[in-house]
Write a protein that holds these residues in place. Structure first.
Motif, short mmCIF file in Angstrom:
data_model
loop_
_atom_site.label_atom_id
_atom_site.label_comp_id
_atom_site.label_asym_id
_atom_site.label_seq_id
_atom_site.Cartn_x
_atom_site.Cartn_y
_atom_site.Cartn_z
N GLU A 274 0.84 -1.19 0.00
CA GLU A 274 0.00 0.00 0.00
C GLU A 274 0.88 1.24 0.00
O GLU A 274 1.84 1.34 0.77
N SER A 275 0.56 2.19 -0.88
CA SER A 275 1.44 3.35 -1.01
C SER A 275 0.68 4.53 -1.59
O SER A 275 -0.46 4.40 -2.05
N PRO A 276 1.31 5.72 -1.61
CA PRO A 276 0.69 6.90 -2.20
C PRO A 276 0.69 6.87 -3.73
O PRO A 276 0.13 7.79 -4.35
N LEU A 277 1.32 5.89 -4.36
CA LEU A 277 1.42 5.85 -5.81
C LEU A 277 0.17 5.22 -6.39
O LEU A 277 -0.11 4.03 -6.18
N SER A 278 -0.58 6.00 -7.15
CA SER A 278 -1.82 5.52 -7.74
C SER A 278 -1.55 4.52 -8.85
O SER A 278 -0.41 4.38 -9.33
N THR A 279 -2.59 3.85 -9.29
CA THR A 279 -2.46 2.92 -10.41
C THR A 279 -1.93 3.63 -11.65
O THR A 279 -1.09 3.09 -12.38
N GLU A 280 -2.37 4.86 -11.87
CA GLU A 280 -1.95 5.61 -13.05
C GLU A 280 -0.46 5.97 -12.98
O GLU A 280 0.27 5.90 -13.97
N VAL A 281 0.01 6.37 -11.80
CA VAL A 281 1.43 6.68 -11.63
C VAL A 281 2.27 5.44 -11.83
O VAL A 281 3.29 5.45 -12.53
N ARG A 282 1.85 4.32 -11.25
CA ARG A 282 2.60 3.07 -11.40
C ARG A 282 2.63 2.63 -12.86
O ARG A 282 3.65 2.14 -13.35
N LEU A 283 1.52 2.81 -13.56
CA LEU A 283 1.48 2.44 -14.98
C LEU A 283 2.45 3.29 -15.80
O LEU A 283 3.13 2.78 -16.69
N ALA A 284 2.52 4.57 -15.48
CA ALA A 284 3.44 5.45 -16.20
C ALA A 284 4.90 5.04 -15.98
O ALA A 284 5.71 5.06 -16.92
N LEU A 285 5.24 4.66 -14.76
CA LEU A 285 6.60 4.22 -14.46
C LEU A 285 6.95 2.93 -15.19
O LEU A 285 8.12 2.67 -15.46
N ALA A 286 5.95 2.11 -15.48
CA ALA A 286 6.19 0.78 -16.03
C ALA A 286 6.04 0.68 -17.54
O ALA A 286 6.51 -0.29 -18.14
N THR A 287 5.40 1.65 -18.19
CA THR A 287 5.03 1.53 -19.60
C THR A 287 6.09 2.13 -20.52
O THR A 287 6.49 3.29 -20.35
N VAL A 288 6.52 1.37 -21.49
CA VAL A 288 7.54 1.83 -22.44
C VAL A 288 7.03 3.02 -23.25
O VAL A 288 5.94 2.99 -23.81
N GLN A 289 7.86 4.06 -23.30
CA GLN A 289 7.58 5.23 -24.12
C GLN A 289 8.47 5.32 -25.34
O GLN A 289 8.08 5.85 -26.37
N SER A 290 9.70 4.80 -25.22
CA SER A 290 10.63 4.87 -26.34
C SER A 290 11.66 3.76 -26.22
O SER A 290 12.23 3.54 -25.15
N ALA A 291 11.89 3.05 -27.33
CA ALA A 291 12.92 2.00 -27.40
C ALA A 291 13.72 2.25 -28.67
O ALA A 291 13.17 2.23 -29.77
N ALA A 292 15.01 2.52 -28.51
CA ALA A 292 15.82 2.91 -29.68
C ALA A 292 17.30 2.83 -29.34
O ALA A 292 17.67 2.59 -28.18
N GLU A 293 18.12 3.04 -30.35
CA GLU A 293 19.56 3.21 -30.13
C GLU A 293 19.76 4.57 -29.48
O GLU A 293 19.36 5.61 -30.04
#
Length: 378
Positions: A274-293
């Motif tokens: 249990e923590s102050p980090l919402s589902t949306e915040v945790r999802l943002a930390l975990a979701t790939v935004q960019s994969a590249a060289e």
């Protein structure tokens, strides 16, 4: 998925072998699973003179392992203001130089602002912000990413100050650090200074200096060299041993804490407690935004909103395993070898901190072999 005692024993054996065979001076490792700390090992000394034994309460600067907690802080500030990673940065920071950039772009190193043409001191936040506002991006938005090792601090600090009216490190304590009772600070109070271990720089081998990243790093004028040189100041390990650096709250590289605190943060980041980090915040930390060289690190990298994942090859397999076997795992390393991550698939989080650094921007064998022992036993 609990971790068997025999596996924890194998990890502890690697930890001990690091002292016997790999020049470890002082270090801690922490492994959590579903809200419980399964392993906490600490050994060695806070300095080469062996004046203070290293224990579980010893804190140490972790360089860029600060970036995960700092990113979470900005994400919480955005959420509290009714914004999210898809919001444009200019909604908060009107003079931000990349008009179409969202906070997801900013947090995943896509804005082309890893190096500054205008000289500014890392100690002068306003000067760094002014330099960022005048900076021509090194590449256009949508054309890949490049690690922002140092400018990342001001890029997160400025929006948090505008959104909350307080420094990022103070907001971190208020919203995340204190609620989770974490011995991790972005701006360390003076009363904790006696608990901080002394850092020692790694030594370069000839093969290290010939490798692509270090070749570019040591060549004047390259983007890699400029990215690791601006804003100017706080370049040496000796400077990082100064309380001025500990208390400054530079959120790109100034975090100080224990292994247990860093691993517990990633327990919160994967939703294992249990923590102050919402589902949306945790999802943002975990979701790939960019994969590249990576244009700065000169190797494949994968960024979420503030964290990293292991890159994956065309065969769907990981190219390297700094975050274990599972592709869902995410976290962030720090220069010299410190490391922290969480794995949502297993409920496990891991952190390792030390004071004898290695010459690497990625975790070295001392750390990686413990991760391998952990996942080989699952």
């Amino acid at each position: 998925m609990a971790v068997a005692p025999s596996v924890l024993g194998e990890i502890a054996e690697v930890f001990e072998r690091n002292f016997r065979e790999r020049g470890e001076l002082g270090a801690s490792i922490s492994i959590w699973w579903n809200g419980i700390e399964l392993l906490s090992e600490s050994a060695g000394w806070c300095e080469k003179e062996q004046l203070r034994p290293w224990d579980s309460a010893t804190m140490v600067p972790v360089y860029s392992a600060t970036k995960g907690p700092a990113a979470a802080t900005l994400l919480v500030a955005l959420e509290s203001a009714g914004l999210n990673p898809s919001s444009r940065v200019r909604e908060v920071w009107s003079r931000f130089p990349v008009a179409e950039a969202t906070f997801a772009h900013l947090l995943s190193h896509q804005c082309g602002l890893p190096a500054l043409d205008q000289r500014a001191s890392v100690w002068d936040h306003e000067a760094v912000v002014a330099a960022i506002e005048e900076q021509e991006p090194a590449w256009q938005l949508g054309h890949g990413h490049g690690y922002h090792p140092r400018t990342f601090g001001a890029l997160l600090e400025e929006p948090v100050r505008r959104l909350t009216g307080m420094p990022l490190g103070e907001y971190w304590r208020q919203k995340i650090g204190d609620p989770l009772n974490l011995d991790f600070w972005i701006g360390l109070p003076e009363k904790y200074w006696p608990r901080v271990a002394k850092l020692y720089p790694g030594k370069a081998a000839k093969s290290d200096l010939e490798e692509g990243f270090y070749r570019e790093f040591n060549q004047e004028g390259t983007l890699t060299r400029r990215a690791f040189s601006s804003p100017r100041g706080l370049h040496s390990v000796q400077e990082m041993n100064d309380p001025k650096a500990w208390s400054a709250g530079i959120c790109s590289m100034g975090g100080i804490g224990t292994a247990s605190a860093l691993a517990k943060f990633y327990q919160a980041a994967i939703g294992a407690l249990e923590s102050p980090l919402s589902t949306e915040v945790r999802l943002a930390l975990a979701t790939v935004q960019s994969a590249a060289e990576d244009r700065v690190l000169l190797r494949p990298t994968v960024f979420t909103c503030g964290c990293q994942k292991d890159p994956v090859g065309v065969d769907g397999e990981k190219i390297r395993r700094l975050y274990g076997k599972n592709q869902a795992a995410f976290g962030h390393p720090g220069a010299g070898g410190s490391h922290g991550f969480g794995d949502p698939e297993t409920g496990i989080s891991f952190a390792y901190v030390m004071n004898q650094m290695e010459l690497s921007v990625m975790p070295g064998q001392k750390c990686v072999e413990m991760i391998e022992a952990l996942y080989d036993g699952l």
